[in-house]
Write a protein that holds these residues in place. Structure first.
Motif, mmCIF file in Angstrom:
data_model
loop_
_atom_site.group_PDB
_atom_site.id
_atom_site.type_symbol
_atom_site.label_atom_id
_atom_site.label_comp_id
_atom_site.label_asym_id
_atom_site.label_seq_id
_atom_site.Cartn_x
_atom_site.Cartn_y
_atom_site.Cartn_z
ATOM 1 N N LYS A 267 0.834 -1.206 0.000
ATOM 2 C CA LYS A 267 0.000 0.000 0.000
ATOM 3 C C LYS A 267 0.867 1.254 0.000
ATOM 4 O O LYS A 267 0.362 2.351 0.191
ATOM 5 N N ARG A 268 2.169 1.094 -0.216
ATOM 6 C CA ARG A 268 3.099 2.216 -0.131
ATOM 7 C C ARG A 268 3.209 2.924 -1.476
ATOM 8 O O ARG A 268 3.875 2.460 -2.387
ATOM 9 N N ALA A 269 2.545 4.063 -1.554
ATOM 10 C CA ALA A 269 2.529 4.804 -2.816
ATOM 11 C C ALA A 269 3.919 5.252 -3.219
ATOM 12 O O ALA A 269 4.224 5.359 -4.416
ATOM 13 N N ALA A 270 4.801 5.509 -2.231
ATOM 14 C CA ALA A 270 6.155 5.976 -2.540
ATOM 15 C C ALA A 270 6.932 4.952 -3.356
ATOM 16 O O ALA A 270 7.770 5.315 -4.193
ATOM 17 N N GLU A 271 6.653 3.663 -3.145
ATOM 18 C CA GLU A 271 7.345 2.612 -3.889
ATOM 19 C C GLU A 271 6.900 2.564 -5.353
ATOM 20 O O GLU A 271 7.599 2.016 -6.207
#
Length: 531
Positions: free
Chosen positions: A394-398
């Motif tokens: 759920k990590r948008a930064a990735e």
């Protein structure tokens, strides 16, 4: 002809604290005529209408506000209670919410009469049956004993209209009364409102659908941001609009607009449709003999169709025709009792989930209510990261680069990444739903009433976006809707469903120009058109 003015508003304004929702609007509703207030959500239409019932909830001021011969600005709440339903009544959009699910509809209609001290009990019961008959309710005695949850959508809307007419009001306000209805039921409601005009009553129609307005209204007032920007007789407004906003609303109506022609002036021009390399499968999606029953009720019977690669098949039919059950079987969410679904030439349903999993990312879904399909805990970026990672992160930064590309593909700003979908507009939410569905690069999208809850111009931009995505990616669409004008504009081929069966299918041009089945002819004859 000099007609009696039943409602007169002169410089009416409504404010909520420092926010002015309606600003200096003026209009009249005359006996035997229909005035349509048109505009999009937030334009002030409903606040204006509620002011005519003393229910705006804000501070209403006016140089004059006369309702059926009374000064509405000086009425006490007790006086308003006598006027509502007696002199002026309202038909709301959502009958299921407006009607009490715990009481029979006949009692609700009777209570409206009782509240005004009209008729003894025995005569009230007769009046209830009479008014249900007047709106063509089938088996009115039996339906009067049923609760709203036991009635179909069309029957609920008729019960709501009957409730509004029970007290013989001089003015009827129809607030988006046909928005959620299919074309046949819409035609019925419009016919009943037309009858009210012929009886000498005044009708105030509130709508963003100019095709429907054209079939009922004598006069139109176009509202935008709380103000009336243009007003006049219907032929003048629709035939020679002077304001750019009115022209924008007219341009957004999809009926009669050729395939891939833009509905919105703000949409980017389309390139030539993408031609994919020949593939082993003759179609992107095919259904063969799909059937599904619930108890003794056959929801779908032997439905067969194909969606060619890079094309759109529109499935149209009235509420309860089996469209959504068909979509659920296609998506593998509902096992068919009989029949099969093939995706890219491989069996998709019925199939065990491990067998289906390798194909699942090749098919996406977009629904009518996107907010209901989003996890409320996730931001925009988290929702898209979840879709891109197949549920692993759920990590948008990735996934910032592909997430940003998805947002740009559906014309949303990357600045929305950290927002919760709850704070987005309806159009932004639907674009987000499209972006999420596109994340795994599917070959097929199933769209179940994807624009039916949107305003006209927002609907236009979303339909243009879907066209552009199909042209640029070659994605195939199974497009389900009760709105014939949307189906006509968006579809290469059409399948018509009635009582669980596909009764007619062919190219859009064939079906719309020369329908073969009586039911199809009925649907098309009931379709409101501007062009």
């Amino acid at each position: 002809m000099n007609r009696q003015a039943l409602i007169t508003a002169r410089n009416l304004s409504v404010s909520f604290g420092s926010t002015v929702a309606v600003k200096n609007v003026s209009f009249t509703v005359q006996a035997g005529r229909c005035l349509a207030l048109v505009g999009e959500s937030g334009s002030g239409k409903s606040v204006t209408a509620h002011s005519l019932l003393g229910l705006s909830g804000g501070n209403a001021t006016a140089d004059e506000l006369a309702v059926c011969g009374q000064d509405a600005l000086s009425l006490s709440e007790r006086s308003w209670q006598q006027i509502r339903g007696d002199s002026v009544s309202m038909i709301l959009q959502d009958a299921l919410m407006a009607l009490d699910p715990l009481r029979p509809v006949g009692r609700e209609i009777g209570d409206a009469l009782k509240a005004h001290g009209k008729l003894p009990r025995a005569e009230r019961q007769q009046r209830v049956i009479q008014v249900l008959e007047s709106v063509r309710m089938p088996e009115p005695e039996r339906r009067a004993r049923q609760r709203s949850t036991e009635l179909s959508g069309g029957m609920r809307q008729r019960a709501l209209i009957a409730q509004a007419l029970a007290g013989n009001p001089q003015v009827v306000i129809a607030d988006e009364a046909t928005t959620a209805l299919d074309s046949a039921l819409t035609a019925l409601v419009l016919a009943q409102l037309r009858e009210l005009k012929e009886q000498g009553r005044g009708v105030l129609m509130i709508s963003h659908d100019l095709a429907q307005v054209a079939h009922l209204a004598d006069d139109i007032a176009v509202m935008r941001q709380g103000e009336i920007v243009e007003a006049g007789v219907t032929a003048q407004i629709l035939g020679n609009p002077q304001h750019e906003y009115t022209r924008q609303l007219l341009r957004a109506v999809p009926s009669g607009v050729p395939r891939f022609a833009p509905l919105s002036a703000s949409s980017r021009p389309l390139a030539a449709p993408m031609q994919k390399d020949p593939a082993p499968a003759s179609s992107a999606l095919s259904a063969n003999g799909l059937s599904k029953s619930f108890g003794k009720h056959a929801a779908v019977e032997s439905a067969s169709f194909e969606v060619p690669r890079g094309k759109t098949l529109g499935i149209v039919g009235e509420s309860g025709s089996g469209k959504t059950t068909t979509a659920r079987m296609v998506l593998g969410l509902q096992p068919p009792d009989a029949g099969t679904v093939e995706l890219l030439g491989e069996r998709f349903a019925p199939a065990h989930e491990p067998q289906r999993r390798k194909l699942r990312e090749q098919m996406g879904a977009i629904y009518q209510n996107p907010l209901g399909s989003f996890d409320p805990r996730y931001s925009v970026g988290q929702l898209l990261a979840d879709a891109l990672s197949r549920g692993k992160s759920k990590r948008a930064a990735e996934y910032r680069v592909p997430v940003t590309e998805l947002l740009e593909q559906v014309e949303l700003s990357p600045g929305l990444l950290d927002r919760n979908p709850r704070v987005l507009s309806g159009g932004q939410r639907q674009r987000l739903a499209i972006a999420r569905a596109l994340a795994p690069k599917p070959s097929v999208l199933v769209l179940d009433e994807p624009v039916s809850a949107l305003d006209a111009s927002i609907q236009a931009t979303v339909l243009d976006l879907l066209d552009r995505i199909q042209v640029e990616t070659g994605t195939s669409y199974l497009f389900i809707s009760h709105d014939l004008s949307v189906i006509e504009h968006m579809s290469d081929n059409v399948a018509v469903m009635h009582q669980g069966k596909i009764i007619e299918q062919g190219t859009t041009a064939q079906v719309f120009a020369a329908p073969q089945q009586e039911y199809t002819k009925l649907l098309l004859s009931a379709m409101p058109r501007l062009r």
